[in-house]
Design a protein around this motif. Sequence first.
Motif, short mmCIF file in Angstrom:
data_model
loop_
_atom_site.label_atom_id
_atom_site.label_comp_id
_atom_site.label_asym_id
_atom_site.label_seq_id
_atom_site.Cartn_x
_atom_site.Cartn_y
_atom_site.Cartn_z
N LEU A 1 6.21 4.07 0.10
CA LEU A 1 6.96 5.32 0.20
C LEU A 1 7.99 5.33 1.31
O LEU A 1 9.11 5.81 1.14
CB LEU A 1 5.99 6.50 0.41
CG LEU A 1 5.22 7.00 -0.80
CD1 LEU A 1 4.25 8.09 -0.39
CD2 LEU A 1 6.18 7.53 -1.87
N SER B 1 2.05 6.90 7.83
CA SER B 1 1.57 7.95 6.95
C SER B 1 2.15 9.31 7.32
O SER B 1 2.09 10.26 6.53
CB SER B 1 0.04 8.03 7.00
OG SER B 1 -0.54 6.86 6.50
N PHE C 1 0.85 -1.19 0.00
CA PHE C 1 0.00 0.00 0.00
C PHE C 1 0.89 1.24 0.00
O PHE C 1 2.09 1.17 0.25
CB PHE C 1 -0.98 -0.02 1.17
CG PHE C 1 -0.37 -0.14 2.53
CD1 PHE C 1 -0.05 0.98 3.28
CD2 PHE C 1 -0.13 -1.40 3.09
CE1 PHE C 1 0.51 0.87 4.54
CE2 PHE C 1 0.43 -1.52 4.35
CZ PHE C 1 0.75 -0.38 5.08
N ARG C 2 0.31 2.40 -0.29
CA ARG C 2 1.06 3.59 -0.63
C ARG C 2 2.11 4.00 0.41
O ARG C 2 3.28 4.19 0.09
CB ARG C 2 0.10 4.76 -0.88
CG ARG C 2 0.78 6.07 -1.23
CD ARG C 2 -0.20 7.22 -1.33
NE ARG C 2 0.49 8.48 -1.55
CZ ARG C 2 1.05 9.20 -0.59
NH1 ARG C 2 1.00 8.80 0.66
NH2 ARG C 2 1.66 10.34 -0.88
N SER C 3 1.71 4.15 1.67
CA SER C 3 2.66 4.65 2.67
C SER C 3 3.77 3.64 2.93
O SER C 3 4.91 4.03 3.21
CB SER C 3 1.94 5.02 3.98
OG SER C 3 1.20 3.93 4.48
N GLU D 1 -8.83 4.07 2.83
CA GLU D 1 -7.96 3.02 3.35
C GLU D 1 -7.78 3.10 4.87
O GLU D 1 -7.30 2.15 5.47
CB GLU D 1 -6.58 3.11 2.68
CG GLU D 1 -6.57 2.66 1.24
CD GLU D 1 -5.22 2.90 0.59
OE1 GLU D 1 -4.40 1.96 0.58
OE2 GLU D 1 -5.00 4.01 0.10
N ASP E 1 -6.08 9.64 -0.78
CA ASP E 1 -5.14 8.79 -0.06
C ASP E 1 -4.57 9.57 1.11
O ASP E 1 -4.91 10.74 1.33
CB ASP E 1 -4.03 8.28 -0.98
CG ASP E 1 -3.30 9.41 -1.71
OD1 ASP E 1 -3.02 10.45 -1.08
OD2 ASP E 1 -3.00 9.26 -2.91
N ARG F 1 -4.16 -0.21 -3.50
CA ARG F 1 -4.97 0.35 -2.42
C ARG F 1 -5.33 -0.76 -1.44
O ARG F 1 -5.74 -1.85 -1.84
CB ARG F 1 -6.23 1.00 -2.97
CG ARG F 1 -5.97 2.18 -3.89
CD ARG F 1 -7.24 2.93 -4.20
NE ARG F 1 -7.68 3.70 -3.06
CZ ARG F 1 -8.86 4.31 -2.98
NH1 ARG F 1 -9.72 4.20 -3.97
NH2 ARG F 1 -9.19 5.00 -1.90
N ILE G 1 2.03 -0.84 -6.34
CA ILE G 1 1.29 -0.12 -5.29
C ILE G 1 -0.20 -0.40 -5.46
O ILE G 1 -0.76 -0.21 -6.55
CB ILE G 1 1.58 1.38 -5.35
CG1 ILE G 1 3.08 1.63 -5.12
CG2 ILE G 1 0.76 2.13 -4.30
CD1 ILE G 1 3.49 3.08 -5.22
#
Length: 317
Positions: free
Chosen positions: A115, A249, A110-112, A203, A228, A140, A138
């Motif tokens: 990253l 996050s 997932f995104r965080s 999310e 997001d 969701r 990536i």
Amino acid sequence: MTDPADLSPQELRILVAIADSGSFSAAAATLGTTQSGVSHAVRGIERKVGAVLFARGRTGARPTAAGTTAAAHARRVLRMLDVLAVDARAAARGTGADEAADGPLHIAAFRSAALHLLPPVLGRLTARRPGIEPRVRIVREVGPGTAGEVIAGRADVGIATLGTATPTPPGLVAGVLVEEPYALVHPAGHPAPRSLPLVDWTENCSSYTREWWASQDWIPRATIEAEDDGAVLAMVAGGFGMAIMPALSLAAAPSTVRITDLGPGRPTRSVGYVSTPELAASAAVRALVRELRLAHTGAVVPPTWHTGDAPEAVPRD
């Protein structure tokens, strides 16, 4: 019906190519063959499996429920054939599989996590095992999420939120890497952050977090929905609201926001990995999990958190 064990690797590749491309002609182009050859092969595959795998139409070929399941198994079988080759070469050289790990490593995150969690881990992994080629997708973390990518055979391992409203699907193995706390985040210097609208995103859906929120009468219903967590943080930094966000996050939170600890009863989110039992035993996945565990042995807490010195920012009992 022919025994489905008679399916060849090439037939499995045809299944996957059609499922991924959505048409027999596109699959043929991908595989360097003809559309008629693909059509003939599919008829033979369906005969062996004993089910219709694709709904043919003027716009292409859509997998049926049976076809979706078959394609997922095909991806996983083909991946295990790759692992077989890696382990066999290691045995031939007299080296351990871990030392000989090479080839692509498909990761869904997932995104965080993609990253802030994966980059340093992948840097160390490829420095120690230069033959491994990480490929990150990536996804969701809603619905099937990263675990769904593993089930579908599109990922060897998923970085997932565990213990949420969507439990780990049967047939997968999972392990918690880090327990991260949620915090209140709001514009720095705002005199009454609790008066601000709540900014949220889909999310941010831990069942435990939702229950905790429901018991906090100071938290309003979300009136701003962002795409997001990055968009949520940007909205808060711009002074448009406050948010309840997990530590991962907030790893790159700007100086224009203030992060306040929610206290000992704060909600948390478990972040971990999911894989199939077979791929979890592969050298590349084992190496990745080892690096993840070394990097994240405790709770993730950004160093700029405050512990309640802003009265209006802290929930009252």
